[in-house]
Structures are given as C-alpha cells and as structure tokens.
Design a protein around this motif. Structure first.
Motif, PDB file in Angstrom:
ATOM      1  N   HIS A 155       0.817  -1.210   0.000  1.00 37.19           N
ATOM      2  CA  HIS A 155       0.000   0.000   0.000  1.00 37.19           C
ATOM      3  C   HIS A 155       0.855   1.266   0.000  1.00 37.19           C
ATOM      4  O   HIS A 155       0.440   2.297  -0.537  1.00 37.19           O
ATOM      5  CB  HIS A 155      -0.947   0.004   1.208  1.00 37.19           C
ATOM      6  N   LEU A 156       2.039   1.180   0.609  1.00 38.58           N
ATOM      7  CA  LEU A 156       2.902   2.362   0.679  1.00 38.58           C
ATOM      8  C   LEU A 156       3.462   2.766  -0.680  1.00 38.58           C
ATOM      9  O   LEU A 156       4.053   3.848  -0.811  1.00 38.58           O
ATOM     10  CB  LEU A 156       4.063   2.113   1.651  1.00 38.58           C
ATOM     11  N   ARG A 157       3.267   1.925  -1.699  1.00 43.93           N
ATOM     12  CA  ARG A 157       3.729   2.293  -3.046  1.00 43.93           C
ATOM     13  C   ARG A 157       3.107   3.612  -3.500  1.00 43.93           C
ATOM     14  O   ARG A 157       3.684   4.326  -4.314  1.00 43.93           O
ATOM     15  CB  ARG A 157       3.348   1.206  -4.059  1.00 43.93           C
ATOM     16  N   SER A 158       1.899   3.902  -2.979  1.00 40.42           N
ATOM     17  CA  SER A 158       1.198   5.123  -3.413  1.00 40.42           C
ATOM     18  C   SER A 158       1.980   6.386  -3.054  1.00 40.42           C
ATOM     19  O   SER A 158       1.716   7.463  -3.600  1.00 40.42           O
ATOM     20  CB  SER A 158      -0.192   5.179  -2.779  1.00 40.42           C
ATOM     21  N   ARG A 159       2.952   6.263  -2.143  1.00 42.30           N
ATOM     22  CA  ARG A 159       3.768   7.427  -1.764  1.00 42.30           C
ATOM     23  C   ARG A 159       4.879   7.713  -2.767  1.00 42.30           C
ATOM     24  O   ARG A 159       5.540   8.737  -2.670  1.00 42.30           O
ATOM     25  CB  ARG A 159       4.416   7.172  -0.392  1.00 42.30           C
ATOM     26  N   ASP A 160       5.102   6.771  -3.669  1.00 46.44           N
ATOM     27  CA  ASP A 160       6.278   6.857  -4.539  1.00 46.44           C
ATOM     28  C   ASP A 160       5.855   6.607  -5.985  1.00 46.44           C
ATOM     29  O   ASP A 160       5.480   5.496  -6.353  1.00 46.44           O
ATOM     30  CB  ASP A 160       7.305   5.807  -4.104  1.00 46.44           C
ATOM     31  N   GLN A 161       5.921   7.632  -6.805  1.00 44.96           N
ATOM     32  CA  GLN A 161       5.514   7.514  -8.202  1.00 44.96           C
ATOM     33  C   GLN A 161       6.281   6.413  -8.935  1.00 44.96           C
ATOM     34  O   GLN A 161       5.733   5.717  -9.794  1.00 44.96           O
ATOM     35  CB  GLN A 161       5.725   8.853  -8.927  1.00 44.96           C
ATOM     36  N   LYS A 162       7.549   6.216  -8.567  1.00 43.61           N
ATOM     37  CA  LYS A 162       8.367   5.211  -9.248  1.00 43.61           C
ATOM     38  C   LYS A 162       7.916   3.788  -8.941  1.00 43.61           C
ATOM     39  O   LYS A 162       8.254   2.859  -9.676  1.00 43.61           O
ATOM     40  CB  LYS A 162       9.839   5.373  -8.850  1.00 43.61           C
ATOM     41  N   LYS A 163       7.186   3.612  -7.822  1.00 42.91           N
ATOM     42  CA  LYS A 163       6.788   2.267  -7.411  1.00 42.91           C
ATOM     43  C   LYS A 163       5.343   1.927  -7.773  1.00 42.91           C
ATOM     44  O   LYS A 163       4.886   0.820  -7.523  1.00 42.91           O
ATOM     45  CB  LYS A 163       6.985   2.104  -5.892  1.00 42.91           C
ATOM     46  N   LEU A 164       4.609   2.868  -8.328  1.00 46.78           N
ATOM     47  CA  LEU A 164       3.236   2.595  -8.730  1.00 46.78           C
ATOM     48  C   LEU A 164       3.224   1.485  -9.780  1.00 46.78           C
ATOM     49  O   LEU A 164       3.957   1.528 -10.770  1.00 46.78           O
ATOM     50  CB  LEU A 164       2.583   3.860  -9.289  1.00 46.78           C
ATOM     51  N   GLY A 165       2.419   0.459  -9.544  1.00 47.10           N
ATOM     52  CA  GLY A 165       2.349  -0.652 -10.484  1.00 47.10           C
ATOM     53  C   GLY A 165       3.400  -1.722 -10.273  1.00 47.10           C
ATOM     54  O   GLY A 165       3.381  -2.768 -10.931  1.00 47.10           O
ATOM     55  N   VAL A 166       4.350  -1.486  -9.360  1.00 53.40           N
ATOM     56  CA  VAL A 166       5.377  -2.497  -9.054  1.00 53.40           C
ATOM     57  C   VAL A 166       4.779  -3.506  -8.091  1.00 53.40           C
ATOM     58  O   VAL A 166       4.273  -3.142  -7.025  1.00 53.40           O
ATOM     59  CB  VAL A 166       6.628  -1.828  -8.444  1.00 53.40           C
TER      60      VAL A 166
END
Length: 950
Positions: A155-166
């Motif tokens: 869920h914390l991926r939402s804080r990082d544009q580079k990790k969206l969809g990873v």
C-alpha cells in the motif's frame, strides 16, 4: 434441581424467573416467544446429533484422561516456537484470573486503564528491542504479522511515483515455511508476485517494492543483514524483517540497521506452546507509517482534568470506518497473551532478559564446542540459540532422541537443527550430546563450561540500551509484581464485576471448568510441529470439536485453522474463490455485502481479491430485496458471493432469508454467513438451514472462549460439501482438503489450546443445553427490549415485534438536548456497567446483547440504570442544566467525588451513587473522560522516557 447439570450453572435465568419474564414480554411460553421470533421455515425439525452432556467433574476427569494421550517431549524444533517458562505469578494473576481474561476490547478507555497500561508496556518492550519507533498492541501470529507487513509495504507504493504498479515482493528462503505459505495465500488475490530465493543473490531490481528476511534464519544462521537493507534502501525497496525478539537482546536490532518493519512472535516470553497458540505476535515500524499500521495501537492522551490517560489511538483506521478501503481486515489482537508477554518483560526487566538470552546462547556455544571436538559438522558460523548439524547417522540420532523423549528438527536425511531455549538445563545438554555422538549416554560437558568466546562481530553486537523505563525496573519480586498486576486489574471493568451488554460481541460466561485445563503441561507444552502421534490427545479433542461444529452448523466439514473471526471471514471467501477457480469461473469476483454488515466483511472481501457491491437495507433493517435482486442480476456473470450476517446485524431474523440465498445460488454465487450472531441460532436453526455455503464461527463469542481484553479469538470455518476440498492446508503438518488452499495461520490448527474451552462448552451443555442457552439469550434480549421500549425507541424488530438475541436502541433524538450517545455510554460507568456497542451498525445508537449467562437481577439492574439515565436526559431536556452537566461530566472518578472542591450543581451522590444498588458494589473509573482527538494529534505510543519523570 440437578446440581451436576452444567446448564444450571451456565444459564443465569432461574426457573422461578420465567413466568415474570414471559408476562413482561407478553407471551405464554418460551416456545411461543421462539415461534414469534424465528421464521418457521428455517427452524430445525429434529435434534442435533451431539453427545449427551456431562457434568463439570466428569469433564475435568475426561480431559485429564485424554491429556495423557499427549506425549510431552522436550522440544528443540524451533521454527518460531520454543519451550519457555511462564512465571507462576503471571500464570496465576493473569492467565487464570477472570479479572483479566473476561475483559472486553478497551473501546471504553475510562474503565480499561489497567489493560491499556499493560499493552503500552508491551509496545514499549517491542519498540525498544526491535529498535523501531512504533509498535502495535499485538497481532495473531508471526506469519500473519509478516503478511500484514507485505500488505502495508504494498500500500505504501502510493507514496512513490516510481513504485506505482510495481508488484514483486522478495522473500528470503531462510524465512519460516509457515510464513512463506501464508504469504503465498495473501499475495495471490492482491496481485503481488512472490519470489522466494537466496537473499545473497538478490539483484535489487526496480521491479520489487519490498523484501522479507528472517533474523536469525529459520535454521539459526545469524547474518549481518545491514548491507542487504542498505542496498534495498538505495534501490527504493522497503524491507521487513521477521526477528526472534529474544535474540535482539544480544544482536543489533533490525531497526538500527534501517529496516522499515520488524515482525515476529512474543511466544517465548512466557506463553505456553499450546500446540501452536494462541500467542501474541508483534509488529513494529516507523512512525512515518503510523496511518498504515495494521491492528491496534495504544496511545497516551489527556482526560478532562488534563491528566495523562491511555486509549486506543487512531481508531479511525478501523474497518468499521474504512470498510472496503481498509488496508487490513485485522479486528482482534491477542491482548491476553500480549499482556502476559509484557508482564514477563516487567518481571524480568532488561537485566533479566540479558541473563536469559546469555544463558541460552552460552548453552548453544557449549554444545557447539562439543560438536567441534567430536568431529560433528555444525554449519552455522554465527548463531544465537540454534545449531544446524550434519550427521551421518541421522536414523540413530532420531532413535536415541525419541527414546529420551526429545524432539529435534530433521531437515533432510543428513541434516537437523537444534534450537535451545529458556527451559534447557545442563542435563538436557548432556542428553543432547549423547544423542548426537551416538553413545546414548549423558556426556560430560564440564570441559566446555568455560566457553566464553564472543562469536559475534562488532557490527552484530547490540550496543544500545533497552527497557530503561521504571516499569521494567521496579517489579522484580513476586510480591511487587503481584501488587502491580492487581493495581492494573482494579482499573478495569470485566465480566467478574457486572454484565457487559455488548451487541454483536456476546460477552457470556467463560466457565472456570472450561479454563482450568489451559494451565496444565499436558496441553500447554506441545510443539505445533511435533510428530502427530505425540499429540494424540489434542487430535482427539480437535477432531471431536470439528465434528460438533460441523453438526451445529449443518455443514459437511470444518477447519479450525483461522485464529480470529476476521481470519475466518477471509478463509471462507478464499475457499469460495478456490471453488470458482476449480470450475474455471476465474472471472467471478463480485461480492455483495449489505450496508449494515460488520466492517471486516468488505475488508476481507477486498483482501480475497473481490470487488464489493453494497446492497441497501430497508426501514426494518432487512436486506432490501428489490435492490439486492437488481444488483445480483446486474452482476450475475461475475457474482462470486453474498456475505450476510444472520440474524442480521440489526438483530432481526429476516423471514426472506431462504429467498435471498436461493437468488444467489440461481445466479452462480455462493453464500457466506458471518457467524457473529450464531448465539441466536445454535440448536434452533443453522447456516445450512438458511441456505448458506460457508460460515465462520467466533469461538470467543458463541462458544465461550474469553475475549481476554481483545483476544484470543478463534474463527473456524464450516463449509458445505462442495467447498470442503479447499479447506486450508499447512506446509509442515498435513491439514485441510484434498485441494487445500495454502495456510491461513502460522500453526496447523490455529490456536488449539483455546479450542479446549469450546470443546468443554459443547461437551458439558450437550444438545439440550445449547438449545436452552439460545432460547434464554433470545428471552433476555426481549425482556430488556420490553422494559426499555417505553423510553427508548427500538430501532428494528422482526415481523411480530420481537428482537433476536440483541436489539438496537435509538439515542439520536437526544441530540436536540445536546446529549450524544457517548454521554450515555460514559454515564453507564457511574452505574457500574460497561456500555453496549456504540454507534454500530447505526451511528447514534446502542446495540444491547445480554447473553444467556446473566441473571434476572442483573438484567433488572441494567434496565434500572438505563431508565434512570433516561430520566436524567428528560430533565436535561426540560432545561435543568445540572443534569446536562451530570451527563457531560460522566464518568465521575473517586478523585472528583472526594475532592475538597465540588463546583457542580448536582450532588456528589447523584454523580457517584445514582441508584441504591451501586453502593453495594461500586466501580470507580480511574480517569475522567479521555480526549481522543488530542491523543491522535500528539501520538505517543510507548512509555515515557525516564527523563520525563525527573
């Protein structure tokens, strides 16, 4: 009167009370009440096929006899579970004490300051040992905690544009097998791609959002994981570490190495093995992630006098608020076990922990030195308590160990591991040495006693202090700890003081006879991965409990593995998912849920990879059939399931229930029934009769396992024949159906020690007693309804004006006088009662459930209190300001009432002794009304540092 009949002791209503109660309700007989309450088409027409009930004395003799079939070996298996020593002062004053085990989740903070402090101690201990900033107040088991860590990092991926969809998550092959299995279960529905491999070969690719390490590894190897964490951080990969908490006394904690999350179990802090549970897991993380942490956090705030007070922090994270947007479905914690683990920390303190950890490590070094001298290969260069050993004669070692009643962990045909523990003695070491060298004798290890070489490099030695707060440095004698625990207990209102009338939570009697066996070593000291033949007594009990629950629900099979109600929900939905997949219906992913459902329902559905469609409820609290039909037909191609609670969350037996379940089946879906209200079904109807396909049961509600202040819980699932092949399995001990889904909990049977309680409950009540309990639960609810309905509006009733086993009273009309439902909840404390369930499922209401265990006198005391409070509200509504003050100032503490200054218009007697019965058994809240908002704005979730007390 048959004084040997358990039902006589469990059911609170006496035969001589029945006529008065029936007259109050307006029926001629109990059977008439049941006929007017439960729809005829779902009532059972024949008895359940259960054993005849036995007396309490017979049950204790029976269970003692069955316990002899268990073989209590010395356990060196490890894999996350260790023999330990439960201090007797903790066993007697917490585990065996109804003042602790019958308390409810601390939603009403003013009457829960004792267990809140005990949990704050637990959080502080965990934060200190892990080197993290923030800990929650426990989770279900280590594997669940690891899965929650994976989910949180996802869920914390939402804080990082580079990790969206990873979506890739790396898991070290050194992680415990049960954890890998549970991660597999959790990852698939969420679209997480799990990769298990050697962390030393990890490529730190940008397509990973997180990684999980075990520290020390599953077979005991200690590695410097700091460089792995640093490389992950450099590549924007967040790291979770599953750590042995006791090892962190000696080893550099993961928090100091930069870990984002640290998880594990506190089982070896004085909690019996219990064949797998219940145990308290821990979850510690960075304060930056406080809005994402699963479970519950205890925080410090202020009360109305600006004095420090404790309460559950950040409660808006709970599922009842976020529903299908919740990041976790975790509802209960393992409070009783966390309290025990925290008390273990208080009793031993940092110096005691250092002694225990150093002794275990010293014994491991002694055994290692012997192995080196004997030419036996030990593969772990660095270790805390576990040695991984290569032997040529593993069959001989196994035979010698079994002859001496020793369990080792046999990895393959040439390798085993031995995990030493707090209970390991010098003689035990000598026996182990004799098994390993093939002599079978007690080996003299005196030449190795001086082994003192420090095997850890500086980078792995703990240098930071921990547990410096005075609470961990003050209560090291039994007298002092006994008094401290009593001081905390006195601050908490539990079932041993008065009725806890919580709707949907069924706070019934937890009989002493059901609880007694939990303290015996024959049940407490069995490792969950011991050979199954050593647990023959457990298997006899667990099989019988499964059979009885299958019979009671009318289904085909049961799994006891889920260790909470929310886990049961998730498990049930995962079996439905597996069933659809087996038929090629992988597109079926729509779960229809009524708006009134428990908040964990939509959260569980989302975790199971389903999309939630909400259906309306009508003015009577029933599912809106028109709206339901529209949504079923609109989604028929993709319909996976309907989730319902029966009787409904509004406390009503919906007469159209069979029509509802038929509609779902005609459109290709399965029906999941939430078992929260099963106390209104047992013996009179069952989930199969209403057309359900799977249900979970809250054994900590209907089947008498204590709530323990918010856990332990057990949430088994019972399923129809088409779902039985998919019941959950386990990677270490074979369980489940022939096409079993992967593990739901860390242990094969979840929390078997707690299951003894429900086994006894059913065994002593039998079919007639269970049916009587259900009838009296319905009687008690309708009696309260009839006593209160002239003053309080009852929000929902059945077609004939009857409640089920609970009812909702509407407190919203009082808002016109400036009085909120919370004011009534706090004022009830002055009358000696815990509040009913507040603002669920309807805001501004109270849901009341008396259970079958309460006496008529207690029901009347509660009704008298509610009617007296109504009188106060009425006077406030007539403009008498003093009564508005009275309600707004509630609850009143002893400090207020005994103060030299009394600035209020109402009297001290009106505040503290509003009815005559209160004086006979007064309960004093220990703090005034707490300020939740202040606590959330100024989050502090561990004991204040020593400097604060200077």
């Amino acid at each position: 009167m048959n004084t040997e009949r358990f039902a006589l002791r469990h059911v609170g209503i006496r035969p001589q009370d029945l006529n008065h109660m029936l007259q109050t309700i307006g029926v001629d007989s109990l059977d008439q009440l049941i006929e007017e309450t439960i729809p005829g088409e779902i009532q059972l027409d024949k008895p359940l096929q259960l054993d005849q009930p036995i007396s309490e004395a017979e049950f204790l003799n029976h269970l003692q006899s069955v316990s002899k079939k268990n073989k209590v070996f010395k356990n060196y298996i490890g894999l996350g579970y260790h023999d330990c020593v439960t201090p007797s002062v903790i066993k007697r004053n917490i585990l065996e004490n109804p003042g602790w085990y019958t308390a409810y989740t601390p939603y009403q903070a003013e009457i829960a300051q004792g267990r809140l402090e005990a949990l704050l101690n637990f959080q502080t201990m965990v934060s200190d040992l892990t080197g993290m900033e923030l800990s929650n107040a426990s989770l279900l088991d280590e594997s669940t905690a690891a899965a929650e860590a994976m989910t949180m990092l996802h869920h914390l991926r939402s804080r990082d544009q580079k990790k969206l969809g990873v979506n890739k998550f790396f898991v070290s092959e050194n992680v415990l097998p049960q954890t890998v299995s549970l991660l597999t279960t959790r990852s698939k529905p969420m679209g997480i791609e799990l990769e298990v491999g050697d962390h030393r070969d990890f490529d730190y690719g940008t397509d990973y959002f997180g990684a999980l390490l075990q520290y020390p590894g599953k077979y005991g190897q200690v590695e410097d994981i700091g460089s792995f964490i640093a490389h992950c951080q450099a590549n924007n990969i967040k790291v979770a570490v599953a750590a042995d908490l006791l090892s962190l006394v000696l080893l550099t904690p993961p928090g100091e190495m930069g870990a984002d999350v640290v998880v594990g179990t506190t089982q070896r802090f004085g909690i019996p093995l219990g064949y797998g549970g219940p145990h308290a897991a821990y979850f510690a993380t960075r304060e930056a992630y406080k809005r994402h942490i699963p479970g519950r956090i205890i925080g410090i705030t202020l009360d109305l006098d600006n004095q420090p007070a404790l309460r559950m922090a950040l409660q808006t994270r709970e599922q009842h608020i976020k529903r299908d947007k919740a990041t976790s479905n975790i509802c209960t914690a393992q409070v009783l076990l966390a309290v025990m683990a925290g008390a273990y920390g208080v009793y031993h303190g940092p110096d005691g922990f250092r002694h225990i950890a150093n002794e275990i490590h010293r014994k491991a070094k002694i055994l290692n030195a012997f192995l080196c001298d004997s030419g036996i290969e030990q593969e772990n260069e660095l270790f805390f308590d576990t040695l991984k050993i290569r032997v040529e004669n593993i069959d001989t070692v196994k035979q010698l160990a079994e002859e001496r009643e020793i369990n080792l962990n046999y990895i393959d045909d040439k390798t085993l591991s031995i995990s030493l523990n707090e209970a390991t003695t010098q003689k035990d070491l000598m026996e182990l040495a004799g098994c390993l060298d093939g002599s079978g004798s007690l080996v003299d290890l005196s030449p190795y006693q001086s082994t003192s070489e420090d095997i850890f490099p500086e980078s792995l030695k703990r240098s930071s202090s921990f547990m410096e707060h005075e609470v961990f440095n003050s209560y090291h004698s039994e007298t002092e700890l006994m008094r401290y625990l009593k001081k905390l207990e006195r601050k908490d209102l539990a079932l041993n003081h008065s009725m806890i009338p919580l709707g949907s939570c069924t706070m019934k009697l937890n009989a002493a006879t059901e609880m007694l066996p939990l303290s015996t070593p024959e049940w407490g000291n069995i490792h969950p991965f011991a050979p199954v033949e050593q647990a023959a007594g457990y298997h006899e009990v667990l099989r019988k409990l499964e059979d009885d629950l299958t019979t009671i629900t009318g289904f085909a099979a049961t799994s006891l593995q889920p260790n909470s109600g929310a886990q049961g929900e998730y498990s049930g939905l995962m079996t439905i998912r597996a069933y659809h997949e087996s038929r090629g219906d992988t597109h079926r992913n729509i779960c229809i849920i009524p708006a009134s459902a428990h908040g964990t329902n939509p959260a569980s559905a989302v975790m199971a990879g389903m999309k939630v469609v909400v259906t309306k409820t009508d003015d009577h609290g029933n599912i809106d059939l028109v709206d339901l039909e529209e949504k079923v037909i609109a989604n028929s191609e993709n319909l996976a399931a309907l989730m319902i609670t029966y009787p409904s969350t509004h406390g009503v037996y919906e007469s159209s229930i069979r029509k509802i379940t038929q509609l779902i089946h005609e459109n290709g879906g399965q029906v999941y029934m939430d078992g929260a209200n099963m106390n209104a079904q047992v013996g009179l109807t069952h989930p199969a009769a209403i057309g359900a396909d799977v249900c979970h049961l809250n054994l900590h509600k209907t089947f008498a396992i204590p709530h323990g202040g918010g856990g332990p819980g057990v949430g088994p699932i019972c399923v129809a024949s088409q779902l039985a092949p998919f019941l959950p399995g386990h990677p270490v001990i074979s369980t489940g159906g022939e096409h079993a889904i992967t593990a739901i909990s860390a242990a094969p049977w979840g929390s078997p020690l707690a299951c003894l309680i429900s086994y006894g409950y059913i065994k002593m009540l039998g079919e007639e007693g269970l049916k009587e309990a259900t009838k009296i639960a319905i009687l008690n609810a309708n009696y309260i309804k009839n006593r209160l309905e002239e003053k309080y509006k009852i929000l929902y009733t059945g077609e004939k004006g009857r409640a089920a086993h609970e009812m909702i009273i509407d407190c919203r009309p009082f808002k016109q006088y400036g009085i909120e439902v919370t004011d009534i909840a706090k004022r009830l404390m002055d009358y000696g009662f815990h509040a009913p369930t507040v603002s669920f499922p309807v805001a501004g209401t109270m849901m009341i459930e008396p259970t079958e265990s309460e006496s008529l006198a207690e029901l009347d005391r509660f009704c008298d209190a509610m009617l007296a409070i109504y009188g106060e509200i009425e006077l406030a509504g007539q403009g008498e300001e003093r009564y508005l003050q009275l309600l707004k100032n509630a609850p009143h503490t002893m400090a207020m009432v005994s103060s030299d200054v009394w600035p209020y218009e109402y009297t001290r007697q009106e505040a503290a002794y509003p009815l005559p019965y209160v004086a006979d058994n007064k309960f004093w809240p220990s703090v005034r009304r707490v300020d939740d908002a202040y606590g959330d704005r100024n989050l502090m979730c561990s004991c204040a540092p020593m400097a604060a007390y200077a």
